[in-house]
Design an enzyme around this catalytic site. Structure first.
Site, PDB file in Angstrom:
ATOM      1  N   TYR A   1     -20.720 -70.417  33.218  1.00  0.00           N
ATOM      2  CA  TYR A   1     -20.816 -71.009  32.323  1.00  0.00           C
ATOM      3  C   TYR A   1     -21.627 -70.709  32.049  1.00  0.00           C
ATOM      4  CZ  TYR A   1     -21.604 -75.257  35.612  1.00  0.00           C
ATOM      5  OH  TYR A   1     -22.786 -75.996  36.358  1.00  0.00           O
TER       6      TYR A   1
ATOM      7  N   GLU B   1     -18.865 -66.449  29.483  1.00  0.00           N
ATOM      8  CA  GLU B   1     -17.912 -68.065  29.633  1.00  0.00           C
ATOM      9  C   GLU B   1     -19.042 -69.084  28.331  1.00  0.00           C
ATOM     10  OE1 GLU B   1     -15.547 -71.073  32.485  1.00  0.00           O
ATOM     11  OE2 GLU B   1     -17.427 -70.068  33.398  1.00  0.00           O
TER      12      GLU B   1
ATOM     13  N   TYR C   1     -14.066 -80.267  30.553  1.00  0.00           N
ATOM     14  CA  TYR C   1     -15.623 -80.050  29.470  1.00  0.00           C
ATOM     15  C   TYR C   1     -15.155 -80.731  28.012  1.00  0.00           C
ATOM     16  CZ  TYR C   1     -17.073 -78.222  33.219  1.00  0.00           C
ATOM     17  OH  TYR C   1     -18.093 -77.889  35.332  1.00  0.00           O
TER      18      TYR C   1
ATOM     19  N   ASP D   1      -7.621 -76.191  41.254  1.00  0.00           N
ATOM     20  CA  ASP D   1      -7.691 -75.120  40.405  1.00  0.00           C
ATOM     21  C   ASP D   1      -8.165 -73.373  41.265  1.00  0.00           C
ATOM     22  OD1 ASP D   1      -7.835 -72.194  37.591  1.00  0.00           O
ATOM     23  OD2 ASP D   1      -9.610 -73.161  38.266  1.00  0.00           O
TER      24      ASP D   1
ATOM     25  N   ARG E   1      -6.399 -66.631  43.776  1.00  0.00           N
ATOM     26  CA  ARG E   1      -6.816 -65.777  45.170  1.00  0.00           C
ATOM     27  C   ARG E   1      -5.800 -64.928  45.569  1.00  0.00           C
ATOM     28  NH1 ARG E   1      -6.068 -67.356  49.823  1.00  0.00           N
ATOM     29  NH2 ARG E   1      -4.726 -69.419  49.757  1.00  0.00           N
TER      30      ARG E   1
ATOM     31  N   ALA F   1     -11.386 -64.540  41.273  1.00  0.00           N
ATOM     32  CA  ALA F   1     -12.970 -64.751  41.660  1.00  0.00           C
ATOM     33  C   ALA F   1     -12.916 -65.072  43.327  1.00  0.00           C
ATOM     34  CB  ALA F   1     -13.329 -66.417  41.034  1.00  0.00           C
TER      35      ALA F   1
ATOM     36  N   CYS G   1     -10.015 -62.437  50.810  1.00  0.00           N
ATOM     37  CA  CYS G   1     -10.895 -63.519  50.838  1.00  0.00           C
ATOM     38  C   CYS G   1     -10.164 -64.913  52.086  1.00  0.00           C
ATOM     39  CB  CYS G   1     -10.249 -64.376  49.500  1.00  0.00           C
ATOM     40  SG  CYS G   1     -10.458 -65.665  49.387  1.00  0.00           S
TER      41      CYS G   1
HETATM   42 FE1  SF4 Z   1     -14.697 -68.091  49.140  1.00  0.00          FE
HETATM   43 FE2  SF4 Z   1     -15.633 -66.064  50.744  1.00  0.00          FE
HETATM   44 FE3  SF4 Z   1     -14.333 -68.273  51.730  1.00  0.00          FE
HETATM   45 FE4  SF4 Z   1     -12.525 -66.279  50.049  1.00  0.00          FE
HETATM   46  S1  SF4 Z   1     -13.403 -65.738  52.041  1.00  0.00           S
HETATM   47  S2  SF4 Z   1     -12.573 -68.734  50.153  1.00  0.00           S
HETATM   48  S3  SF4 Z   1     -14.365 -65.508  48.791  1.00  0.00           S
HETATM   49  S4  SF4 Z   1     -16.033 -67.846  51.422  1.00  0.00           S
END
Ligand code: SF4
Ligand code: ADP
Length: 706
Positions: A61, A104, A180, A270, A302, A324, A348
């Site tokens: 941001y 952004e 926001y 989110d 995710r 992300a 992740c």
């Molecule tokens: Fe964040 Fe890495 Fe945990 Fe995924 S694995 S939630 S990217 S810290």
């Protein structure tokens, strides 16, 4: 390897207004703790994603005016010429790899406190965000915006958009999400205006439409204009004109932006932790958008499985796969799918340590990917390591997250590695923790490393081998790494906020005892001053086993630190629905005759609660006896030609899994390296000169007119 044709659809180009993304992989805007004060780190971090195949790579941001100042949280700025040059580093870097760069643009409105700029915050009607947690509390309330403020907002957005174009961005955002300013206009709770910007949905949408229009006028046909919008609350509000206010908003703006970037409203929903939300959890809220617009839609969830991604596209939910966290855990995710190497994706785990980095106002950290944020500072590439600097052999003792990561990275460098584990299975703490409620996805830390290690013939794993100091001397490797973890302690907690006063007894347990299969009888008191996940997750675990549970903590919330990882609201809900009694701001002072005595953390009150098993989740201490045993035998070490004995992970300093993985990785990267080549570069703003005058002059005009 060739790409699986099933995934070809993910590599189709997508037109976004005047620009074209080379594929459907879209690294959405996300805060990464690297502001304009760390422009080289930020540029390299985002470049790595572009190199890894993401078709679009966005900024975090970026404030359009000093009246949007989120300090001490790390936000970027686009206020002046120096800021343009700072962001241009990132756009150049991203373009080098054929990706588009998005920015952004952001105004925080009533959600920011302007602690640095000291400008009175503003919101549509003077409504303020009054957060439940101290990290987000402030004590200045926003003023209500007048029509001049609305004109000023449009001017700031237009000026920032022009600067963004000059900085080389291809996609420029209007951000109407996450509490926001433009979002505040959309929701009737925030917006009680009686002018053309309040009242009906059509009126509340007006500011977003105007922001989109001024942005388009500013960027011309060079850049796409994206709208990022949170739809969770709006979707829950009935509308006379559409199935919900969210539908009405999307219908009103349908083809105005070039791209819809859709999301939920608060960070905990989110960016929900895997402990409480599965992959693709946004779909029930955002699935309708695609049907109401002809413009491409990007969303997150995710996503790490290419089959899930293909499903999202084929079912008409999304056009672009936003990410992300998956792009942090594996910046090379798209490339691995492209090369038919899906099994190499470092998925992740949804632990949200990355989010906690933003809350901590430091560069992003990741449990799965120790190289994130270190691409420039330490010169760590997620996919490349330097070959070993010698023919040394390395013995790694302990196959928890630290030992596994260490052995893997040493193996990738070409060392001869022996990994010895006392238990019959590798994984260390993960063996137990991934069996606890909601933590199964954390098993990816082990699964990915196990899979990678299987391909390295130079790493030999010995399970069921508890090594003594004599064993280590006998094996005589050049280097020894002690990764033997830590133990939880039976210590209590003092009013001075330190662990003191050991409490022994057959009915006093720690998480290690439960991992080892200790027999627990109810009622149970879980006493948590560790403050992260273990206390609450064990309480849930024991409640599921049918015990009556009281959860006690000296902190003000259950799992108090978990506010940092977005888990705390759900943790409270989970404890409540499991019928677990909550005692906050309380310390355990005694446990006898079937009762635990509690003292108020700040008061002299004493309470007694029934208890047959007390589980203390508090201090942890390193298992460093092997290291200590070897340290006192320098002659034996020399005779065995052992050059170094080093502790890593919890055996050095007990922490979260993220610390253990990082520690193991760093040891392996740095073994045999010439100290002169070990980088720890300090970043600095790009040639910044004192430039306050123009920004402040504009501010002064603004205040005089108000
Ligand atoms: Fe964040 Fe890495 Fe945990 Fe995924 S694995 S939630 S990217 S810290
Ligand atoms: P970390 O998080 O630092 O990796 P863990 O506690 O998860 O630490 O893992 C430590 C591992 O070390 C455990 O699997 C444990 O069984 C193993 N271990 C501890 N002592 C020895 C030893 N003397 N020999 C071999 N393995 C050991």
């Amino acid at each position: 390897m060739a790409r699986n044709p099933r995934y070809d659809i993910l590599f189709e180009p997508v037109r976004i207004g005047p620009v074209t993304a080379r594929n459907r992989f879209y690294a959405v805007p996300h805060a990464a703790g690297m502001t304009n004060s760390m422009p080289h780190m930020r540029a390299k971090f985002r470049e790595t994603k572009a190199e890894g195949g993401w078709g679009v790579v966005c900024s975090g941001y970026v404030s359009i005016d000093p009246s949007s100042d989120d300090a001490p949280l790390p936000f970027a700025t686009l206020w002046d010429e120096d800021d343009i040059r700072s962001h241009a580093l990132m756009t150049d870097a991203v373009h080098r790899h054929g990706a588009l760069a998005g920015i952004e643009l952001w105004h925080g409105g009533g959600s920011v406190m302007n602690r640095t700029s000291r400008i009175a915050p503003m919101s549509p009607s003077g409504t303020s965000w009054m957060a439940t947690h101290v990290n987000f509390m402030g004590n200045q309330r926003p003023r209500a915006m007048d029509t001049h403020d609305i004109r000023a907002l449009l001017t700031w957005q237009a000026e920032a958009a022009r600067k963004a174009r000059r900085a080389g961005f291809d996609i420029v955002y209007v951000y109407a999400g996450m509490g926001y300013l433009p979002y505040e206009f959309l929701l009737s709770d925030w917006n009680q205006r009686t002018d053309a910007y309040g009242g009906s949905v059509r009126n509340r949408v007006r500011i977003v439409r105007e922001l989109l229009e001024v942005t388009r006028a500013a960027v011309g046909d060079r850049c796409a204009v994206a709208l990022r919008i949170s739809l969770e609350e709006l979707r829950s509000r009935p509308s006379d004109a559409a199935p919900s206010e969210a539908h009405e908003v999307v219908e009103l703006l349908a083809d105005v932006p070039d791209l819809w970037d859709v999301k939920l409203d608060s960070s905990p929903t989110d960016c929900a932790p895997s402990r409480f939300a599965p992959e693709g959890s946004h779909e029930p809220i955002i699935e309708f958008v695609r049907k109401l617009t002809r413009k491409p839609v990007v969303g997150v969830g995710r996503f790490t499985s290419p089959d899930t991604m293909v499903g999202q596209i084929k079912r008409g939910v999304l056009d672009l796969i936003g990410a992300a966290r998956p792009s942090i855990a594996d910046p090379f995710l798209p490339r691995k799918i492209d090369e038919g190497r899906e099994q190499d994706i470092r998925e992740c785990i949804g632990c949200n340590i990355c989010i906690s980095s933003w809350h901590d106002a430091v560069p992003v950290r990741c449990t799965q990917n120790p190289t994130i944020g270190e691409e420039w500072r330490r010169d760590w590439h997620p996919e490349r390591v330097a070959p070993s600097g010698s023919t040394s052999s390395v013995l790694v003792v302990g196959a928890g997250p630290a030992g596994l990561e260490c052995a893997l990275t040493l193996g990738r460098r070409g060392y001869e590695v022996t990994l010895a584990e006392a238990a019959d299975e590798i994984g260390g703490r993960l063996r137990f923790e991934t069996r606890l409620p909601g933590l199964s996805a954390w098993g990816r830390v082990l699964d990915w490393r196990r899979g990678q290690l299987q391909r390295l013939p130079n790493v030999n794993i010995y399970r069921g081998n508890r090594l003594s100091a004599d064993d280590i001397l006998e094996l005589g490797n050049t280097h020894v790494v002690i990764a033997t973890g830590s133990r939880w302690a039976r210590l209590l907690y003092s009013a001075l906020e330190i662990p003191v006063g050991k409490l022994e007894g057959p009915e006093v347990f720690t998480p290690d005892d439960i991992a080892d299969g200790a027999r627990i009888e109810g009622p149970v008191v879980v006493y948590d001053f560790d403050n992260y996940y273990m206390g609450s997750v064990l309480a849930e675990h024991l409640a599921r086993a049918g015990h009556r549970i009281a959860y006690v903590t000296p902190a003000g919330h259950a799992s108090a630190w978990a506010i940092m990882s977005n888990e705390q609201p759900q943790i409270h809900r989970a404890l409540f629905s499991a019928g677990i009694a909550l005692h906050t701001l309380s310390r355990v002072t005694a446990f006898e005759r079937g009762e635990v005595t509690l003292a108020g953390q700040f008061t002299d009150t004493a309470t007694r609660i029934a208890c047959r098993s007390l589980v203390i989740v508090g201090a942890r201490f390193a298992n460093d006896s092997l290291h200590a045993g070897l340290a006192v035998r320098p002659q034996d070490l020399a005779a065995a030609r052992i050059q170094s004995v080093t502790r890593i992970g919890d055996a050095l300093a007990p922490g979260a899994i993220v610390h253990a993985v990082y520690s193991g990785h760093r040891y392996a990267r740095e073994l045999d390296a010439d100290p002169a080549t070990l980088t720890y570069r300090r970043d600095a703003p790009l040639g910044r000169r004192p430039a306050a005058a123009p920004v402040l002059a504009a501010r002064k005009d603004q205040e005089r007119l108000t």
